[in-house]
Design a protein around this motif. Structure first.
Motif, PDB file in Angstrom:
ATOM      1  N   PRO A 227      29.777 -40.766 -33.803  1.00 37.05           N
ATOM      2  CA  PRO A 227      29.764 -39.648 -32.850  1.00 37.05           C
ATOM      3  C   PRO A 227      29.606 -40.145 -31.413  1.00 37.05           C
ATOM      4  O   PRO A 227      28.786 -41.018 -31.131  1.00 37.05           O
ATOM      5  N   ARG A 228      30.405 -39.593 -30.536  1.00 38.17           N
ATOM      6  CA  ARG A 228      30.333 -39.979 -29.119  1.00 38.17           C
ATOM      7  C   ARG A 228      29.593 -38.919 -28.322  1.00 38.17           C
ATOM      8  O   ARG A 228      28.478 -39.140 -27.880  1.00 38.17           O
ATOM      9  N   SER A 229      30.213 -37.776 -28.148  1.00 34.25           N
ATOM     10  CA  SER A 229      29.576 -36.703 -27.398  1.00 34.25           C
ATOM     11  C   SER A 229      29.188 -35.521 -28.285  1.00 34.25           C
ATOM     12  O   SER A 229      28.711 -34.517 -27.792  1.00 34.25           O
ATOM     13  N   SER A 230      29.396 -35.647 -29.581  1.00 34.56           N
ATOM     14  CA  SER A 230      29.117 -34.544 -30.506  1.00 34.56           C
ATOM     15  C   SER A 230      27.614 -34.362 -30.683  1.00 34.56           C
ATOM     16  O   SER A 230      26.872 -35.346 -30.807  1.00 34.56           O
ATOM     17  N   LYS A 231      27.185 -33.116 -30.725  1.00 32.10           N
ATOM     18  CA  LYS A 231      25.782 -32.786 -30.930  1.00 32.10           C
ATOM     19  C   LYS A 231      25.504 -32.289 -32.338  1.00 32.10           C
ATOM     20  O   LYS A 231      24.401 -32.432 -32.844  1.00 32.10           O
ATOM     21  N   THR A 232      26.510 -31.684 -32.987  1.00 34.65           N
ATOM     22  CA  THR A 232      26.358 -31.158 -34.338  1.00 34.65           C
ATOM     23  C   THR A 232      27.448 -31.741 -35.233  1.00 34.65           C
ATOM     24  O   THR A 232      28.417 -32.338 -34.759  1.00 34.65           O
ATOM     25  N   PHE A 233      27.305 -31.541 -36.551  1.00 38.00           N
ATOM     26  CA  PHE A 233      28.311 -32.026 -37.489  1.00 38.00           C
ATOM     27  C   PHE A 233      29.621 -31.260 -37.323  1.00 38.00           C
ATOM     28  O   PHE A 233      30.698 -31.813 -37.562  1.00 38.00           O
ATOM     29  N   GLY A 287      23.987 -28.303 -38.052  1.00 36.28           N
ATOM     30  CA  GLY A 287      22.968 -29.345 -38.099  1.00 36.28           C
ATOM     31  C   GLY A 287      23.175 -30.383 -37.011  1.00 36.28           C
ATOM     32  O   GLY A 287      24.303 -30.728 -36.659  1.00 36.28           O
ATOM     33  N   LYS A 288      22.090 -30.904 -36.482  1.00 32.75           N
ATOM     34  CA  LYS A 288      22.158 -31.868 -35.389  1.00 32.75           C
ATOM     35  C   LYS A 288      22.571 -33.251 -35.898  1.00 32.75           C
ATOM     36  O   LYS A 288      22.164 -33.672 -36.977  1.00 32.75           O
ATOM     37  N   ILE A 289      23.377 -33.935 -35.099  1.00 34.71           N
ATOM     38  CA  ILE A 289      23.786 -35.299 -35.420  1.00 34.71           C
ATOM     39  C   ILE A 289      22.576 -36.226 -35.264  1.00 34.71           C
ATOM     40  O   ILE A 289      21.873 -36.155 -34.250  1.00 34.71           O
ATOM     41  N   PRO A 290      22.289 -37.086 -36.236  1.00 37.91           N
ATOM     42  CA  PRO A 290      21.144 -38.003 -36.090  1.00 37.91           C
ATOM     43  C   PRO A 290      21.385 -39.005 -34.976  1.00 37.91           C
ATOM     44  O   PRO A 290      22.526 -39.393 -34.703  1.00 37.91           O
ATOM     45  N   SER A 291      20.318 -39.423 -34.345  1.00 35.59           N
ATOM     46  CA  SER A 291      20.445 -40.390 -33.248  1.00 35.59           C
ATOM     47  C   SER A 291      20.864 -41.763 -33.750  1.00 35.59           C
ATOM     48  O   SER A 291      21.577 -42.487 -33.063  1.00 35.59           O
ATOM     49  N   ASN A 292      20.427 -42.128 -34.949  1.00 38.59           N
ATOM     50  CA  ASN A 292      20.797 -43.423 -35.535  1.00 38.59           C
ATOM     51  C   ASN A 292      21.850 -43.174 -36.621  1.00 38.59           C
ATOM     52  O   ASN A 292      21.526 -42.844 -37.757  1.00 38.59           O
TER      53      ASN A 292
END
Length: 347
Positions: A227-233, A287-292
């Motif tokens: 993911p680059r700029s994505s915040k959610t799945f 759902g939020k994209i995990p940071s790692n």
């Protein structure tokens, strides 16, 4: 002074005080001793309190719209409503022991008051600190040293009894041969070593061959598209994955995407276990994209849910040509196609 210096009198006053105050208020109301101008409304009936209440209701409603209604969660997993992280099953089982541990703490507190120890009523009960979303560390095999000691004792006893050492070394003295495994786990090698051997046996063409169909490793595609700029799945599917699929479909008449299926009996399951496990997280559109991202992909259940989620999105995307994607044991397509046996595949 007697109330503040005597703990037993203080406890009686704390328990009986509200009831006495209630009876006094009833007596004053019946006798009419209260002034009519005295303010008797509830503290939450003020304009400011009502405004804050409605603001909190709007925030809660908006949070449910963004993250989903928590009361509609049908899973039996223990998860965080914000991040959708799922607690490890060993940590989630601790919830069932909370009442028992709390009662133990309470009994210890009461014994301290009744005993000879210097304990007061105001001392807080110790808190049971439990982190349900902690990562369970990988278990360390502590039996290797024990096995080596046993082998050493066996070898020494063989020498002291003047046994045939050649005959001794012809037999395995462990349940798992050390030449093939490490504590029962097969030795592995790097894929790059096999790639070098395969490349030496074939001639790689300099130009890309003409083809009407392309087969894509879905797991490799996801690993190559963090993911680059994505915040959610949902944004990850729409902004990162689907544009790549559409580009392939423009170039090829048929695009096949094959996602991995994770079976416990697979030979690769042992290799994945050695890589460690990540935090379990529920995969939903909001759902939020995990940071790692790498840590997220270490968990097989995370990848299985992500692949199914992407398969559903790919099956509904509009592309110039047909796209077929696997979904666990099945396959779906973004359009109806005729099969060789006379049947059809529906999207």
């Amino acid at each position: 002074m007697g109330v503040t210096e005597d703990p037993s009198a203080l406890r009686r006053w704390m328990i009986a005080g509200p009831e006495v105050s209630h009876l006094v208020a009833q007596y004053e109301a019946a006798c009419g001793t209260k002034e009519g101008t005295e303010h008797t409304s509830h503290h939450e009936e003020t304009e400011r309190a009502q405004r804050v209440f409605f603001e909190n209701v709007e925030k809660l409603s908006q949070a449910m719209k963004d993250m989903g209604n928590p009361f509609q969660e049908e899973s039996r997993d223990l998860l965080s409503l914000d991040t959708k992280d799922i607690a490890h099953h060993t940590a989630a089982e601790l919830i069932g022991t909370h009442l028992e541990k709390g009662e133990v703490r309470f009994q210890e507190f009461m014994k301290g008051l009744e005993g000879e120890e210097e304990s007061t009523f105001y001392e807080p009960i110790k808190k049971n600190r439990v982190d349900f979303f902690r990562q369970v560390p990988a278990s360390v095999d502590s039996s290797k040293q024990k096995v080596l000691k046993e082998d050493c004792q066996l070898f020494i006893s063989c020498q002291s009894r003047q046994c045939d050492l050649k005959e001794f070394f012809r037999h395995e003295n462990q349940s798992h041969p050390a030449a093939l495994s490490d504590g029962g786990k097969l030795h592995t090698c790097q894929k790059s070593h096999l790639t070098t051997i395969l490349e030496s046996q074939v001639t790689t063409p300099e130009a890309e061959p003409d083809a009407d169909t392309i087969i894509i490793d879905g797991a490799a595609l996801v690993n190559s598209l963090p993911p680059r700029s994505s915040k959610t799945f949902e944004e990850y599917a729409m902004l990162d994955v689907l544009p790549t699929i559409q580009a392939y479909s423009t170039k090829y008449k048929r695009t096949d995407i094959v996602f991995d299926v994770y079976r416990p009996s697979s030979l690769k399951a042992d290799t994945r276990s050695k890589r460690g496990c990540g935090v379990r997280r529920r995969v939903t559109g909001k759902g939020k994209i995990p940071s790692n991202w790498r840590n997220f992909l270490r968990e097989n259940d995370n990848k299985a849910e992500l692949f199914n989620f992407l398969a559903d999105k790919i099956a509904r995307v509009a592309t110039p040509n047909v796209v077929i994607v696997t979904k666990e044991e099945d396959a779906v397509s973004n359009r109806t196609i005729n099969l060789a046996g006379g049947g059809t595949m529906q999207s």
